[in-house]
Design a protein around this motif. Structure first.
Motif, mmCIF file in Angstrom:
data_model
loop_
_atom_site.group_PDB
_atom_site.id
_atom_site.type_symbol
_atom_site.label_atom_id
_atom_site.label_comp_id
_atom_site.label_asym_id
_atom_site.label_seq_id
_atom_site.Cartn_x
_atom_site.Cartn_y
_atom_site.Cartn_z
ATOM 1 N N VAL A 1 -25.234 38.042 71.408
ATOM 2 C CA VAL A 1 -25.080 38.584 70.053
ATOM 3 C C VAL A 1 -25.765 39.940 69.904
ATOM 4 C CG1 VAL A 1 -25.655 38.197 67.624
ATOM 5 C CG2 VAL A 1 -24.822 36.306 69.023
ATOM 6 N N PHE A 2 -26.960 40.085 70.493
ATOM 7 C CA PHE A 2 -27.726 41.315 70.331
ATOM 8 C C PHE A 2 -27.483 42.340 71.436
ATOM 9 C CE2 PHE A 2 -30.308 38.070 68.135
ATOM 10 C CZ PHE A 2 -30.258 38.603 66.860
ATOM 11 N N LEU A 3 -26.564 42.039 72.343
ATOM 12 C CA LEU A 3 -26.239 42.918 73.470
ATOM 13 C C LEU A 3 -27.465 43.243 74.319
ATOM 14 C CD1 LEU A 3 -23.710 45.404 71.826
ATOM 15 C CD2 LEU A 3 -23.295 43.144 72.778
ATOM 16 N N ASP A 4 -28.380 42.315 74.387
ATOM 17 C CA ASP A 4 -29.590 42.538 75.174
ATOM 18 C C ASP A 4 -29.755 41.530 76.302
ATOM 19 O OD1 ASP A 4 -30.261 40.251 73.785
ATOM 20 O OD2 ASP A 4 -31.989 41.134 72.767
ATOM 21 N N GLY A 5 -28.869 40.557 76.385
ATOM 22 C CA GLY A 5 -28.940 39.562 77.444
ATOM 23 C C GLY A 5 -30.055 38.549 77.271
ATOM 24 N N ARG B 1 -29.356 49.072 72.881
ATOM 25 C CA ARG B 1 -28.681 48.773 74.137
ATOM 26 C C ARG B 1 -27.188 48.683 73.851
ATOM 27 N NH1 ARG B 1 -32.835 50.134 75.498
ATOM 28 N NH2 ARG B 1 -34.491 49.049 76.570
ATOM 29 N N TRP B 2 -26.417 48.903 74.886
ATOM 30 C CA TRP B 2 -24.984 48.705 74.771
ATOM 31 C C TRP B 2 -24.481 48.117 76.075
ATOM 32 C CZ3 TRP B 2 -22.718 54.337 74.217
ATOM 33 C CH2 TRP B 2 -23.136 55.123 75.276
ATOM 34 N N MET B 3 -23.274 47.621 76.012
ATOM 35 C CA MET B 3 -22.635 47.084 77.207
ATOM 36 C C MET B 3 -21.751 48.196 77.743
ATOM 37 S SD MET B 3 -24.008 44.209 77.071
ATOM 38 C CE MET B 3 -23.281 43.714 78.605
ATOM 39 N N THR B 4 -21.849 48.426 79.036
ATOM 40 C CA THR B 4 -21.035 49.484 79.625
ATOM 41 C C THR B 4 -20.447 49.026 80.951
ATOM 42 O OG1 THR B 4 -21.022 51.789 80.364
ATOM 43 C CG2 THR B 4 -23.061 50.566 80.694
#
Length: 152
Positions: A116-120, A42-45
């Motif tokens: 931290v894991f960019l997964d929410g 996953r990434w933040m966009t």
């Protein structure tokens, strides 16, 4: 539009993580081509602002630390975790080097949304046998000044 958690697809990854960017980060992170299964990442966009924030792996003795790269319009900032709330920049492109306050705000926003894991996901699975709410959340990222290298 705020940051959203999105899966990484190969087409978007190739468009954002260009060969030029790969060359600029060579030596700082492990190779990015074929280094992880994109279907599980996953990434933040923030597509309205063309901003992408993803986890990566440093190629030095700090490879245990979570590290991330923020990308916008070909500019980048590579940073690593110093401890749970503290981050430092490893390498920054010229365009971002002169906008570090803005970059810090973007990174803090991405980590606040994704953790931290960019997964929410902020609570550990029940199999851990403990109740530690928000263990992976990053409500306030702080930045430690280190000798940041500006990209050439």
């Amino acid at each position: 539009m705020p940051f959203e958690i999105k899966p990484i697809d190969q087409h978007t990854f190739d468009a954002v993580y260009t060969p030029k960017l790969t060359n600029q980060l060579n030596g700082f992170i492990h190779p990015t081509r074929d280094w992880f299964d994109l279907s599980r990442r996953r990434w933040m966009t923030d597509q309205a602002r063309d901003i992408y924030f993803l986890e990566t792996s440093l190629a030095d003795r700090m490879d245990w630390a979570f590290s991330y790269v923020l990308i916008q319009n070909g500019e980048f900032a590579l940073l690593r975790t110093e401890d749970h709330f503290h981050y430092s920049f490893v390498k920054v492109s010229t365009g971002f080097f002169f906008r570090l306050d803005e970059v810090k705000a973007l990174v803090a926003e991405a980590l606040r949304v994704g953790g931290v894991f960019l997964d929410g996901c902020y609570d550990p699975p029940s199999c851990f046998g403990m109740n530690l709410p928000n263990i992976n959340a990053v409500p306030r990222a702080e930045f430690i000044t280190r000798k940041t290298r500006k990209a050439e």
